[in-house]
Enzyme design. Sequence first.
Site, PDB file in Angstrom:
ATOM      1  N   HIS A  28       1.093  -1.330  -0.634  1.00 23.70           N
ATOM      2  CA  HIS A  28      -0.013  -0.013   0.008  1.00 23.70           C
ATOM      3  C   HIS A  28       0.915   1.371   0.015  1.00 23.70           C
ATOM      4  CE1 HIS A  28       0.146   0.168   4.432  1.00 23.70           C
ATOM      5  NE2 HIS A  28      -0.891  -0.495   4.576  1.00 23.70           N
ATOM      6  N   GLU A  84      -6.375  -6.011   9.557  1.00 24.85           N
ATOM      7  CA  GLU A  84      -5.898  -5.525   8.261  1.00 24.85           C
ATOM      8  C   GLU A  84      -5.810  -7.232   7.859  1.00 24.85           C
ATOM      9  OE1 GLU A  84      -3.263  -2.757   8.925  1.00 24.85           O
ATOM     10  OE2 GLU A  84      -3.452  -2.996   6.220  1.00 24.85           O
ATOM     11  N   ASP A  86      -4.258  -8.062   5.569  1.00 28.84           N
ATOM     12  CA  ASP A  86      -2.589  -8.757   5.374  1.00 28.84           C
ATOM     13  C   ASP A  86      -2.886 -10.152   6.683  1.00 28.84           C
ATOM     14  OD1 ASP A  86      -1.996  -6.980   6.892  1.00 28.84           O
ATOM     15  OD2 ASP A  86      -0.649  -6.701   6.462  1.00 28.84           O
ATOM     16  N   HIS A 148      -1.185  -0.752  15.236  1.00 29.78           N
ATOM     17  CA  HIS A 148      -1.667   1.154  14.367  1.00 29.78           C
ATOM     18  C   HIS A 148      -3.809   1.247  14.164  1.00 29.78           C
ATOM     19  CE1 HIS A 148      -1.591  -0.292  10.605  1.00 29.78           C
ATOM     20  NE2 HIS A 148      -1.484  -1.055  10.894  1.00 29.78           N
TER      21      HIS A 148
HETATM   22 FE1  FEO Z   1       0.386  -5.997   8.659  1.00 30.41          FE
HETATM   23 FE2  FEO Z   1      -1.919  -3.980   9.696  1.00 30.41          FE
HETATM   24  O1  FEO Z   1      -1.400  -5.390   8.843  1.00 30.41           O
END
Ligand code: FEO
Length: 408
Positions: A28, A84, A86, A148
């Site tokens: 990204h 997220e 991933d 995060h």
């Molecule tokens: Fe590795 Fe915030 O995802």
Amino acid sequence: MKEYMKADKVTDNIYWVGAVDWAIRDFHGYTTERGTTYNAFLIMDEKITLIDTVKGPFRDEMFARIESITPLDSIDYIISNHAEMDHSGALPETIERVKPEKVFASTMGGKALKAHFGNDFEIETVKTGETLSIGKNTLTFVETRLLHWPDSMITYVDGAKTLFTQDGFGMHLAGSNLFADDYSEEILEWEARKYYANILMPYSTKITQLLDSLPGLNLDIEYMLPDHGPVWKGEKNISWILGLYRKWAEQPPTKKAVVVYDTMWQSTEKMARAVAGGLSDAGITDIEVVHLGARDRSSLATLVLNAGALLVGSPTINNNIFPRVADSMTYLRGLRPNNLIGAAFGSYGWSGEAVKQLNEYLTATGVELVNEGFRVQYVPNEEDLNKCHAMGVEVGKALLEKVNNWNS
Ligand code: FEO
């Protein structure tokens, strides 16, 4: 060593069952020149527990690694530390194939997973301090909101003395080895710094709060297992990465300056070199001159994290700053670096808005401007370059004074 499609042992009862993404170069917008890993871990206990999953297209690699030690349907619990994609992309299919007894996430995680997948599977939500016995081990959950993402949490396993830290303390580094000890310190420092700069820097205050709170949690940590890159084993490695996080979260001003620019007909480039010469003559010994045609925005952010001064140059094109400068300045503004001073410069033909716009960008990024900037029409002459040099000297002296005041 991560053998082909096999689980890799972390401790007696914890296995890495993730995936290696050797090919990814753009995460990204973050340039991942060494690829990455999506780490998932399996705890073999009375309740077999999977910690996080992997990015969707890598699901079969994770399934194969799990099946090298236990059937998929033997997994009892899945913990989603971070929603997220991933780490959760493979979650719906994992749930479908594993049919776990329970899936756990933070309260915000439950909402985020629902928003992502519109799932009809049940998520059991947990709060900071809640525990879950899985047999010989007990898991303790700690929400780390906005580290995060709002859903982020970390999970501690007492018997194994292991902290699963999701993105925290991770890095984008594909490799065949599991432990940080098997990589050079130089690569680890750069990739961990790059990860911090590009993912965690906006949340530095929360990182400091987390680091401050760790002793009070009384966790005996022998392993820290992030969701990307190698895992940290032993007091020396863990202290090293915690110390770096402490420094990056504080971002004390340093005697390092970054001069970043793009150029149209080498006028702004000549100015950049003169500015760097002035910084050097002022006594700044660590100077990075960054041409945005040669380095990407995420490497720039990594350099800025360790810097005390940021000087930015751009020509004016069609009443605006150069596109690559706009890209990097927009990106840096979002990352919100701390404790920087700086200045702007650039060449122009007839309207010359770039320096004013750069000043606005720098101010919005939190950079304290040392002067109003300097612009040159068309091509800098000797006098102009002397003024650029003087700008470098002025910023260099201001930086040395700031560092001395900070340390006194
Ligand atoms: Fe590795 Fe915030 O995802």
